[in-house]
Enzyme design. Structure first.
Site, PDB file in Angstrom:
ATOM      1  N   GLU A  63       3.210  40.142  21.389  1.00 50.73           N
ATOM      2  CA  GLU A  63       2.015  40.567  22.125  1.00 50.73           C
ATOM      3  C   GLU A  63       0.752  40.234  21.347  1.00 50.73           C
ATOM      4  OE1 GLU A  63      -0.094  44.479  21.715  1.00 50.73           O
ATOM      5  OE2 GLU A  63       1.314  44.941  23.334  1.00 50.73           O
ATOM      6  N   ASP A 124       5.638  40.327  28.753  1.00 48.36           N
ATOM      7  CA  ASP A 124       4.168  40.331  28.835  1.00 48.36           C
ATOM      8  C   ASP A 124       3.565  39.343  27.853  1.00 48.36           C
ATOM      9  OD1 ASP A 124       4.970  41.960  26.656  1.00 48.36           O
ATOM     10  OD2 ASP A 124       3.110  43.126  26.753  1.00 48.36           O
TER      11      ASP A 124
END
Length: 391
Positions: A63, A124
């Site tokens: 991330e 993500d």
């Protein structure tokens, strides 16, 4: 090369909101860059590793690497982009993002030494990495980035997109190899609609339109009190969204990004109005006025705790989109000086995650970037001002 520049968002705010002087557009055509340069100086090592210093493992996550790639493009910072990309490929993807999804966690191992701590991927991060690559290719005229971004998206579709009975195609938070039914865990903050729209343009025959539609439906159905949960799930037996079997109905550090992504949507996005209508909870709380809550029970709407400054930063685009100007001004006042301002600076540097939320929210409000109707990045590349804010 065609570049569409975003309008300065603060120019659209009425004078009555009394936006602080530091947040006003800079004179002379320059733009304050101290927040990004300060973040990069503290958190990005010379080799391109993004460090979260507030963890015992001094960890790096996929991330963090993905967000650094995105902001490198936002700020036309090719040097950091190349360094972060190289470290990510080498250390998280075994040398190739085109062949292996990146491991989500790297850091100091309990048995000694440094390396991958958890090999599982996180979807993500992969979406943001692919998005940054596609936009770097388009804005910098570098076709090799597009090739790599498309290859990474193909891995995501192969390993992390599933067809859920009664719902359709959906993005899992991780590889389908570690997921199982009949209850499939999902995370709304992993699916920013603007990224899905960009992928939809890139791959019209791909699953992205369907995933986008299902994401909008999911947020509406799991937010009965106007608050999004950190996690939720789809039950193939009940053919319905249900509470997450592990996290329950709590909304906090993941869910804060749901409001952030929704607030930054282009006004011409067809689902924007519906999303903002579904997510009315935070606005009602901060209009009292008060700080955003740190935790909320999304089933009952009961809130507790005071959210950190990063939560206020994340809500800036959301409040602007809701035209909640007094609340926006109140949240701006909570942002410490190391990311803009003339108030008393914090006693210690803000944690990595808070700074990232502020980079997103404050940067968008300052007009440093925006998202187009089809999710394309619209950076405002201007020379940095001679004197900028630093960490």
């Amino acid at each position: 090369m065609h570049r569409r520049h975003a309008m300065t968002a603060l120019a659209l705010l009425p004078a009555a909101t009394a936006i602080p002087a530091w947040a006003q557009p800079s004179p002379g055509g320059c733009i304050a860059m101290g927040d990004w340069t300060g973040f990069a100086a503290r958190h990005i090592q010379p080799d391109g590793r993004v460090i979260d210093f507030d963890t015992p493992q001094q960890q790096s996550t996929s991330e963090g690497q993905s967000y650094a790639l995105f902001f490198s493009v936002v700020h036309d910072d090719r040097r950091n982009f190349e360094r972060v990309l190289a470290w990510t490929e080498t250390n998280l993807s075994g040398g190739s993002l085109a062949q292996r999804l990146p491991a989500w966690l790297w850091g100091r191992k309990t048995e000694g030494g440094w390396g991958v701590i958890d090999t599982n991927p996180a979807s993500d991060a992969e979406l943001w990495i692919a998005y940054a690559l596609l936009e770097a290719a388009r804005l910098w005229n570098e076709p090799r980035y597009r090739t790599l971004g498309r290859a990474l998206l193909a891995l995501v579709v192969r390993d992390e997109v599933v067809t859920l009975a009664g719902l359709g195609r959906m993005l899992l938070p991780w590889s389908r190899d570690v997921a199982s039914g009949p209850v499939w865990r999902l995370n709304a903050s992993y699916m920013p609609l603007q990224l899905l729209r960009r992928f939809q343009q890139e791959e019209p025959t791909g699953p992205w339109r369907e995933i986008a539609d299902n994401t909008v439906r999911m947020i509406a159905e799991v937010s009965p009190q106007g608050f999004a949960p950190d996690w939720c799930a789809w039950s193939t037996e009940r053919k319905a969204f249900v509470a997450d079997p592990d996290k329950g109905t709590v909304g906090s550090y993941d869910a804060i990004r749901v409001y952030l992504w929704a607030g930054m949507l282009n006004p011409q996005e067809p689902a924007r109005a519906a999303l903002l209508k579904s997510l009315y909870g935070p606005r009602r709380v901060v209009e009292r006025p008060q700080a955003p809550p740190e935790y909320v029970d999304t089933a009952t709407g009961v809130v507790r705790g005071t959210g950190p400054a990063g939560f206020s930063g994340a809500l800036l685009p959301y409040l602007k989109a809701q035209n909640a100007m007094p609340a926006l001004t109140a949240q701006l006042a909570r942002i410490p000086t190391d990311l803009g301002g003339t108030r008393v600076p914090p006693k210690a540097p803000l944690p990595y995650y808070e700074r990232m939320l502020l980079l997103f929210g404050q940067g968008w409000l300052d007009g440093r970037y925006a998202f187009g109707r089809h999710g394309e990045l619209q950076p405002q590349w201007r020379p940095p001002c001679p004197s900028t804010r630093t960490a």
